[in-house]
Design an enzyme around this catalytic site. Structure first.
Site, short mmCIF file in Angstrom:
data_model
loop_
_atom_site.label_atom_id
_atom_site.label_comp_id
_atom_site.label_asym_id
_atom_site.label_seq_id
_atom_site.Cartn_x
_atom_site.Cartn_y
_atom_site.Cartn_z
N GLY A 57 0.75 -1.08 0.01
CA GLY A 57 0.07 -0.05 -0.12
C GLY A 57 1.01 1.23 -0.19
O GLY A 57 0.36 2.39 0.23
N ASP B 298 15.13 2.28 -18.05
CA ASP B 298 14.88 0.73 -17.65
C ASP B 298 15.66 0.05 -18.87
O ASP B 298 15.14 0.08 -19.94
CB ASP B 298 13.48 0.46 -17.16
CG ASP B 298 13.71 -1.08 -16.62
OD1 ASP B 298 14.41 -1.12 -15.82
OD2 ASP B 298 12.83 -1.95 -17.07
N GLU C 46 20.13 2.36 -17.60
CA GLU C 46 20.30 1.25 -16.84
C GLU C 46 21.40 0.50 -17.60
O GLU C 46 20.75 -0.23 -18.53
CB GLU C 46 19.26 0.38 -16.32
CG GLU C 46 19.66 -0.68 -15.55
CD GLU C 46 18.52 -1.90 -15.31
OE1 GLU C 46 18.67 -2.64 -14.63
OE2 GLU C 46 17.37 -1.99 -16.34
N ASP D 240 17.13 -4.38 -7.44
CA ASP D 240 17.42 -5.60 -8.04
C ASP D 240 18.63 -6.26 -7.45
O ASP D 240 19.04 -7.28 -8.37
CB ASP D 240 18.14 -5.11 -9.57
CG ASP D 240 16.78 -4.85 -10.46
OD1 ASP D 240 15.66 -5.27 -10.35
OD2 ASP D 240 16.95 -3.80 -11.44
N ASP E 130 15.67 -9.37 -4.69
CA ASP E 130 14.25 -9.45 -5.04
C ASP E 130 13.36 -10.78 -4.81
O ASP E 130 13.85 -11.84 -5.33
CB ASP E 130 14.40 -9.04 -6.57
CG ASP E 130 12.79 -8.96 -7.13
OD1 ASP E 130 11.75 -9.11 -6.28
OD2 ASP E 130 12.62 -9.01 -8.27
#
Ligand code: CA
Length: 576
Positions: A164, A320, A349, A416, A460
């Protein structure tokens, strides 16, 4: 002379304008082979005798010494040859090879410093402290916009769970960023998407409703700008989400869809399990790869890029999977974004050597994973020692022009990777030492949310835990350490934008040291990456500028003569 090790080209990081009339030249030679390296340079069209300048060693790795010098010509048209001496032999090194005597038409040329080729990353980004937030996990400021099923904030997250977190949460907790002293806020994607990470965009023009709306974003941006903080968003243009309208249209209409060519679909009808179309990584069906070689795909994505800069005033984009999109796309991207805001920052990236993107026509900076991996090996894993660490840093340093190095996003961890403190086996001493390095070395140190209060986590999804806000649970000592080091960066411009010279790299004691220097100020940083007290004889330091008579410890305010200095286990000395 080891001629086969000698290298120079008249472009890239080996020859670039350091000022409108100044060329910075780099020459590589076998480590320790040369006693002297000089350059003779003259105006390509002029008739006056060549000027001479000595090169000095700017960096060294395991095989090579990298010599550097700045040369200046008012006419900006450079011809030059190097004169190298190894003590036995003196040779001219030229575009046409080695010669004992200087002859005509062998020189290197940097034809002209064209004003249009002068570039640098936005000055505000050089040396700036960046704070990275994964918005779903930073703070929940508005329970009313929560996804349907929200797990407990402190519960270990999964790849699909929600907590949230939202933009209002960042606004509510903004004081934390101000207290820390960060200059730039970087948010992972915030546009409409079904996932918690939002790297599978459904709608590039809409803020994800679980994160807020346009008003919340405007409020956050305005809050940032009022505090002199820049804000950078995440552009996911390599692929979209499967819910993106263009992909849905192809799913529905197949070859009749006007968007069929937006994706690389191997055969029709489109199958999603397993996908019969090109995706991000290996068969990630929810992330179809976009075909950016087509003008209509480019037009769409470039409009998105400009929209958020122009209408909302964001200060830049982090891109990205930037290295899987064509260079031409990024050239157009830069032109469009910089036309809207010349001071916008563009960060790709790219996890590896990235000079192809950093020539002034595409990115200003990249996420510096080469830095991260060197830190991981040296401070956390302990698989390399001080000399190897210095070698790894040198390779990155000489690979890019100085202003680019200053804007590199130097991270220890991200959404990551495993958290750096976890990689240190939870040893806060090692982590604090790495942080001291990150916050004093050249570049833009990027702090991954929560690292500053001692958060841990495996890769992750574990590195994406809910931010720890309970002060009892936060490592307050670590937080003070971050604040102190960031404050030092602000007080000492050399730490922010100075050049960097490695002055100590002793694998036996595992002490690594460097000097940051700028306009007469020299700051010496010594890091003892060992469990014993180590001594460094300060009289042996080879300063880039004049040797100082006395040094002051910026952490304790103690004064030191240039004699032996003791550094405690996993300790750091920052001396000016
Ligand atoms: Ca919420």
């Amino acid at each position: 002379m080891l001629r086969e090790a000698v290298f120079h080209v008249a472009h890239g990081s080996y020859a670039y304008p350091a000022a409108p009339d100044t060329l910075r030249l780099t020459l590589r030679a076998a480590k320790g082979d040369l006693q002297r390296a000089a350059v003779l340079y003259w105006d390509r069209y002029g008739s006056s005798a060549p000027a001479a300048a000595e090169l000095s060693i700017a960096a060294e790795d395991e095989l090579f010494s990298y010599y550097q010098v700045d040369v200046q010509l008012k006419t900006k048209r450079f011809a030059y040859v190097f004169l190298l001496d190894d003590g036995r032999q003196s040779l001219f090194y030229t575009e046409k090879g080695f010669f004992e005597d200087l002859r005509p038409n062998v020189q290197f040329h940097y034809p002209y410093i064209a004003t249009g080729d002068l570039w640098e990353p936005p000055p505000w980004a050089q040396g700036a402290v960046v704070y990275q937030i994964f918005p779903e996990r930073f703070a929940n400021g508005d329970p009313a916009n929560d996804p349907e099923e929200v797990e407990d904030w402190d519960f270990p997250p999964t790849t699909t769970s929600f907590k949230g977190g939202d933009l209002q949460g960042i606004i509510d907790r903004f004081g934390h960023l101000v207290d820390l002293g960060v200059d730039v806020l970087y948010l992972t994607p915030i546009f409409a998407s079904p996932s918690n990470h939002k790297y599978d965009t459904t709608d590039y023009y809409t803020i994800d409703p679980h994160f807020g709306d346009e008003e919340t974003l405007r409020e956050l941006i305005s809050l940032c700008h009022r505090h002199g903080i820049k804000i950078v968003l995440d552009a996911v243009f390599n692929h979209c989400g499967a819910g993106f309208a263009a992909f849905q249209d192809v799913l529905e209409k197949g070859t009749d869809s006007p968007y069929a060519h937006w994706f690389n679909i191997h055969s029709f009808p489109v199958e999603t399990d397993p996908p019969n179309y090109e995706t991000f990584a290996h068969e990630v069906a929810t992330m179809p790869k976009l075909m950016t070689q087509y003008p209509d795909v480019r037009e769409y994505l470039l409009d998105v890029a400009v929209h958020w800069v122009k209408e909302f005033g964001i200060d830049g984009w982090r891109l990205d999977v930037a290295n899987e999109i064509d260079h031409q796309f990024w050239r157009e991207f830069r032109q469009m974004v910089k036309a809207e805001n010349p001071e916008a920052l563009i960060v790709g990236e790219v996890w590896h050597e990235a000079s192809d993107w950093l020539r002034g026509d595409q990115f200003d900076s990249v996420m510096n994973y080469l830095f991260q991996q060197a830190c991981l090996d040296f401070f956390a894993a302990g698989t390399i020692r001080a000399r190897s660490f210095a070698n790894r840093l040198a390779k990155v340093q000489v690979n890019y022009p100085h202003p680019v190095n200053l804007a590199m996003f130097n991270l220890l961890g991200s959404h990551d990777t495993e958290r750096f403190l976890t990689s240190c086996g939870g040893d806060v001493r090692k982590f604090a030492l790495a942080v001291a390095f990150q916050l004093t070395y050249e570049g833009s140190p990027m702090i991954y949310y929560g690292d500053e209060v001692g958060m841990t986590g495996l890769t992750d999804p574990d590195c994406r835990r809910g931010m720890v806000w309970d002060e009892e649970e936060q490592d307050q000592e670590l937080l003070s350490w971050y604040k102190k080091l960031i404050a030092l960066r602000r007080e000492h411009p050399a730490l922010r934008t100075g050049q960097t010279r490695t002055v100590w790299a002793d694998s036996m004691s595992n002490v690594y040291g460097f000097v940051r220097f700028l306009e007469g100020e020299q700051v010496l940083v010594l890091l003892n990456n060992s469990p014993q007290v180590q001594k460094v004889d300060l009289s042996e330091i080879n300063w880039p500028g004049p040797t100082p008579k006395e040094l002051q410890d910026l952490l304790t305010e103690e004064k030191h003569n240039l004699t032996a200095l003791s550094i405690p286990p996993f300790g750091v000395k920052i001396l000016v």
